[in-house]
Design an enzyme around this catalytic site. Structure first.
Site, PDB file in Angstrom:
ATOM      1  N   GLY A 214       0.940  -1.149   0.187  1.00 11.93           N
ATOM      2  CA  GLY A 214       0.095   0.108   0.009  1.00 11.93           C
ATOM      3  C   GLY A 214       0.865   1.139  -0.009  1.00 11.93           C
ATOM      4  O   GLY A 214       2.047   1.055   0.470  1.00 11.93           O
ATOM      5  N   PRO A 215       0.292   2.356  -0.208  1.00 10.48           N
ATOM      6  CA  PRO A 215       0.822   3.655  -0.384  1.00 10.48           C
ATOM      7  C   PRO A 215       1.462   3.941   1.119  1.00 10.48           C
ATOM      8  O   PRO A 215       1.012   3.335   2.037  1.00 10.48           O
ATOM      9  CB  PRO A 215       0.062   4.728  -0.630  1.00 10.48           C
ATOM     10  CG  PRO A 215      -1.083   3.845  -1.408  1.00 10.48           C
ATOM     11  CD  PRO A 215      -1.062   2.471  -0.619  1.00 10.48           C
ATOM     12  N   GLY A 217       2.027   5.651   4.495  1.00  9.46           N
ATOM     13  CA  GLY A 217       0.913   6.199   5.637  1.00  9.46           C
ATOM     14  C   GLY A 217      -0.306   5.687   5.739  1.00  9.46           C
ATOM     15  O   GLY A 217      -1.339   6.169   6.361  1.00  9.46           O
ATOM     16  N   THR A 218      -0.223   4.431   5.000  1.00  8.75           N
ATOM     17  CA  THR A 218      -2.002   3.693   5.249  1.00  8.75           C
ATOM     18  C   THR A 218      -2.164   2.939   6.391  1.00  8.75           C
ATOM     19  O   THR A 218      -3.082   2.150   6.380  1.00  8.75           O
ATOM     20  CB  THR A 218      -2.085   3.051   3.967  1.00  8.75           C
ATOM     21  OG1 THR A 218      -1.123   2.174   3.574  1.00  8.75           O
ATOM     22  CG2 THR A 218      -2.337   3.962   2.686  1.00  8.75           C
ATOM     23  N   GLY A 219      -1.019   2.641   7.011  1.00  7.37           N
ATOM     24  CA  GLY A 219      -1.186   1.951   8.500  1.00  7.37           C
ATOM     25  C   GLY A 219      -0.732   0.667   8.125  1.00  7.37           C
ATOM     26  O   GLY A 219      -1.243  -0.224   9.092  1.00  7.37           O
ATOM     27  N   THR A 221       2.405  -0.805   9.056  1.00 10.26           N
ATOM     28  CA  THR A 221       3.197  -1.018  10.447  1.00 10.26           C
ATOM     29  C   THR A 221       2.178  -1.037  11.380  1.00 10.26           C
ATOM     30  O   THR A 221       2.338  -2.192  12.261  1.00 10.26           O
ATOM     31  CB  THR A 221       4.188   0.087  10.543  1.00 10.26           C
ATOM     32  OG1 THR A 221       5.112   0.092   9.613  1.00 10.26           O
ATOM     33  CG2 THR A 221       5.025  -0.328  11.784  1.00 10.26           C
ATOM     34  N   GLU A 437      -6.967  33.702 -10.699  1.00  7.33           N
ATOM     35  CA  GLU A 437      -7.757  32.472 -10.153  1.00  7.33           C
ATOM     36  C   GLU A 437      -9.159  32.525 -10.228  1.00  7.33           C
ATOM     37  O   GLU A 437      -9.647  31.659 -10.266  1.00  7.33           O
ATOM     38  CB  GLU A 437      -7.220  32.749  -8.444  1.00  7.33           C
ATOM     39  CG  GLU A 437      -5.856  32.777  -7.918  1.00  7.33           C
ATOM     40  CD  GLU A 437      -5.215  31.470  -8.309  1.00  7.33           C
ATOM     41  OE1 GLU A 437      -5.787  30.260  -8.604  1.00  7.33           O
ATOM     42  OE2 GLU A 437      -4.005  31.453  -8.583  1.00  7.33           O
ATOM     43  N   HIS A 440      -9.715  30.487 -13.391  1.00  8.43           N
ATOM     44  CA  HIS A 440      -9.735  29.192 -12.874  1.00  8.43           C
ATOM     45  C   HIS A 440     -11.292  28.902 -12.455  1.00  8.43           C
ATOM     46  O   HIS A 440     -11.850  27.972 -12.909  1.00  8.43           O
ATOM     47  CB  HIS A 440      -8.541  28.584 -12.063  1.00  8.43           C
ATOM     48  CG  HIS A 440      -7.239  28.625 -12.726  1.00  8.43           C
ATOM     49  ND1 HIS A 440      -6.886  28.021 -13.625  1.00  8.43           N
ATOM     50  CD2 HIS A 440      -5.985  29.210 -12.356  1.00  8.43           C
ATOM     51  CE1 HIS A 440      -5.755  28.168 -13.969  1.00  8.43           C
ATOM     52  NE2 HIS A 440      -5.122  28.842 -13.131  1.00  8.43           N
ATOM     53  N   ASP A 514       0.492  25.346 -14.793  1.00 10.57           N
ATOM     54  CA  ASP A 514      -0.640  25.143 -15.546  1.00 10.57           C
ATOM     55  C   ASP A 514      -0.467  24.354 -16.667  1.00 10.57           C
ATOM     56  O   ASP A 514      -0.663  23.364 -17.209  1.00 10.57           O
ATOM     57  CB  ASP A 514      -1.524  26.329 -15.677  1.00 10.57           C
ATOM     58  CG  ASP A 514      -1.834  27.003 -14.385  1.00 10.57           C
ATOM     59  OD1 ASP A 514      -1.980  26.207 -13.458  1.00 10.57           O
ATOM     60  OD2 ASP A 514      -2.027  28.255 -14.499  1.00 10.57           O
TER      61      ASP A 514
END
Length: 658
Positions: A214-215, A217-219, A221, A437, A440, A514
């Site tokens: 998984g990426p 920081g997803t938990g 550990t 802005e 956009h 951009d």
């Protein structure tokens, strides 16, 4: 109530070697000091002469001849005695056979002083002391080096795995939220560790290894620790980089030692974090493949499924790069179960926020569901950081409760960067940023397929001078061609807005990010997603990587010159269509563009709903109208060419310069 804490003193822990480390250091330095004193005595012994009241031998003879010497004691090295006036003296002895005759003639009382008897063992000790001192210092230095590399002799080969018993404050599945599918897949590992006979009765074998993918920081550990906490078994943790050393064979030795420790504590869990550091494809790059990392991987493969059975040892590893792992690691009998730990959806994010909010005093207006809906793509670590930032923000303000306003400010800070309030901008720069802005925001409101407008601001954040923030209504896992074309048009809303207001001669470098986003997206549509009728449903770009001399090198698929020209023409066509769409919207809605830019200069930050009211000509209902500045006129002044506002439609930082 029984206390579950481990009451062993760290000074007497057998893993620490037992005893007080301060006392050990005191004894060691005391021994070194004593050895130095004895060494000084050996070197300096016998070199001290008569010492206090010393007298030269010639002067001693003169005193004898004068009759001023009363009594003398003669030894092999020193002559001592007393003068007639009561003073004592000492003189170094000189071989003189006439001395006794001269003393007898002058009537001096003399006697021989016996030599002190020195023990043979003491003499040997004195002679051996320098060598013992050198050996002691060398042993002390080697022990310190071994302590850093691993306790005991030849400690370089000892495993660096840490044993966590989790007796106090252990982690369980109640502390893990948002990854229910991964929990269910790992539940039977917990059941096996609790009751191994349950599976053995039917001839079943529990998987020896589970790979958490998984990426960051997803938990992953946290999930591994929760498995050990649920089963209440020892938990060994180590990083893949801890196996590899500069010495050949050290990694393989550490793998063997780690499994030996695990066997002594079985049933247990061994968690290897970032296993891709040691488990990459063998034979990749140059060389004969007989390097230290590959030897470590070979030993790990043997230990996991070799001739010797490792019953009761569950290996759990984590990585975010499963594509680079060696196939031998993923075969049945090793890491034969891959558990995907994805980023949480909105339900998972709400439960994760509830877990982290337990330790934070919340105001009544805090709604975790609203926060979860506004944080798509956040991982568990991101949400934990969000709650922490909100708590810190409330503490800085001196509040006792964390309100929804602090969570909104923390979310803006995490996603868009901190506000740069100290940055000084000229009025022309503010006007140009407001129109950029506003362009956009206006395109996102009028082009079908754009994500809903969440917020637009001209307050500098991070490396951006302004941010237009669009959020999807729900979690998105894919994008249609309509949505991608709408996002292309959104990218060019700022540049075209400035061109319509200030003219083509006043274009600046602010739209570089951009243009980069739009070009990359259009090229991906043509080369990867099959969204070009002329090129068809073929893939013209390969994202696979090869490892060369320790570095990942992207491998691109070669195409013919004719195909390359066709790809460039299709990319240009998509870009020109996006420019035309944005230009038509801004040209037809030029009055709305002026109103929105004026409101941005007046309030600096507008929400999506407030932006819709502004373009309809309605009052947004702000109470702080007394602090408003004059509205922007319909025609703007020219912008200095030295201005360099790097900004993107989604708050992404843009490179300086074009």
């Amino acid at each position: 109530m029984p206390d579950n804490r481990d009451n062993r003193s760290p000074d007497k822990d057998p893993q620490n070697g037992g005893g007080n480390p301060w006392m050990k250091s005191l004894f060691i330095w005391a021994g070194i000091l004593l050895a130095l004193i004895l060494f000084v005595q050996i070197v300096d012994g016998g070199s001290r002469g008569a010492g206090a009241n010393g007298m030269a031998y010639s002067e001693f003879l003169n005193r004898v001849d004068e009759g001023s010497v009363k009594e003398v004691a003669i030894s092999k090295e020193v002559i001592s005695g007393k003068l007639t006036n009561g003073e004592t003296f000492r003189a170094n002895a000189v071989p003189d056979p006439q001395l006794t005759t001269r003393l007898r003639e002058k009537g001096v009382s003399f006697q021989g002083e016996p030599e002190p008897q020195t023990s043979v063992w003491l003499i040997l000790l004195y002679q051996a002391m320098p060598f013992l001192l050198i050996l002691g210092v060398a042993f002390f230095i080697m022990r310190q080096m071994q302590k850093n590399a691993g306790s005991g002799a030849m400690g370089f080969g000892r495993s660096k795995a840490k044993l966590l018993t989790e007796k106090h404050g252990r982690v369980t599945f109640d502390d893990v939220a948002g990854i229910d599918e991964a929990r269910e897949e790992l539940q039977e590992i917990v059941d096996f560790l609790k009751d191994p006979t349950k599976f053995a009765r039917l001839g079943g074998k529990i998987p020896k290894g589970a790979l958490l993918v998984g990426p960051p920081g997803t938990g992953k550990t946290l999930l591994a620790r929760a498995i050990a906490g649920e089963a209440n078994v020892p938990f060994f943790t180590i990083s893949g980089s801890d196996f590899v050393e500069m010495f050949v064979g050290v990694g393989a030795s550490r793998v063997r030692d780690m499994f030996e420790q695990a066997k002594k504590n079985a049933p247990c869990i061994v968690f290897i974090d970032e296993i891709d550091a040691v488990g990459r494809h063998r034979g990749a790059g140059l060389g004969n493949g007989n390097d230290e990392r590959e030897q470590t991987l070979n030993q790990l493969l043997v230990e996991m499924d070799g001739f010797e059975a490792n019953e009761g040892i569950i290996i759990i590893a984590a990585t975010n790069r499963p594509d680079v792992l060696d196939p031998a690691l993923l075969r049945p009998g090793r890491f034969d179960r891959q558990v995907v730990v994805p980023r949480p959806d909105i339900e998972g994010r709400e439960r994760i926020l509830a877990v982290h909010m337990k330790k934070v005093p919340l105001a009544p207006d805090v709604d975790p569901r609203t926060i979860a809906r506004g944080t798509p793509g956040f991982s568990g670590a991101d949400l934990a950081n969000l709650v922490n930032e909100a708590a810190l923000t409330a503490a800085r303000k001196g509040k006792r409760l964390v309100a929804m306003k602090e969570f909104e400010e923390a979310k803006d800070k995490v996603m868009m960067g901190a506000e740069r309030k100290s940055m000084v901008m000229t009025e022309d720069e503010k006007k140009a940023t407001a129109y950029h802005e506003a362009g956009h925001a206006l395109v996102s409101l009028h082009v079908p397929g754009c994500d809903p407008l969440h917020k637009v601001t001209i307050i500098p954040r991070g490396r951006a001078l302004g941010v237009t923030w669009n959020l999807p209504e729900r979690d998105r896992y894919s994008m249609s061609m309509k949505q991608m074309k709408a996002r292309l048009a959104l990218c060019f809303g700022g540049r075209i807005s400035e061109q319509l207001i200030y003219g083509a001669d006043e274009l600046n470098t602010g739209a570089s990010n951009d243009i980069q986003q739009a070009t990359d997206m259009a090229r991906s549509m043509v080369m990867e997603y099959g969204m070009s009728e002329k090129l068809g449903w073929l893939r013209y770009r390969d994202n696979q990587e090869e490892v060369f001399l320790g570095h990942s090198v992207a491998r691109s698929q070669s195409v013919s010159e004719e195909t390359a020209r066709l790809i460039d023409s299709e990319v240009r066509r998509l870009i020109e269509e996006a420019e035309a769409t944005a230009r038509k919207v801004l040209t037809d809605k030029i009055d709305e563009l002026h109103r929105l830019a004026g409101a941005l200069l007046e309030f600096e930050t507008l929400s999506g709903e407030e932006s819709k009211r502004v373009i309809r000509g309605e009052d947004i209902g702000r109470e702080d109208s007394s602090s408003r500045r004059p509205s922007l006129p319909t025609a703007g002044s020219s912008i200095p060419s030295t201005r360099k506002p790097p900004r993107g439609p989604f708050g992404d930082p843009a490179p300086q310069g074009a």
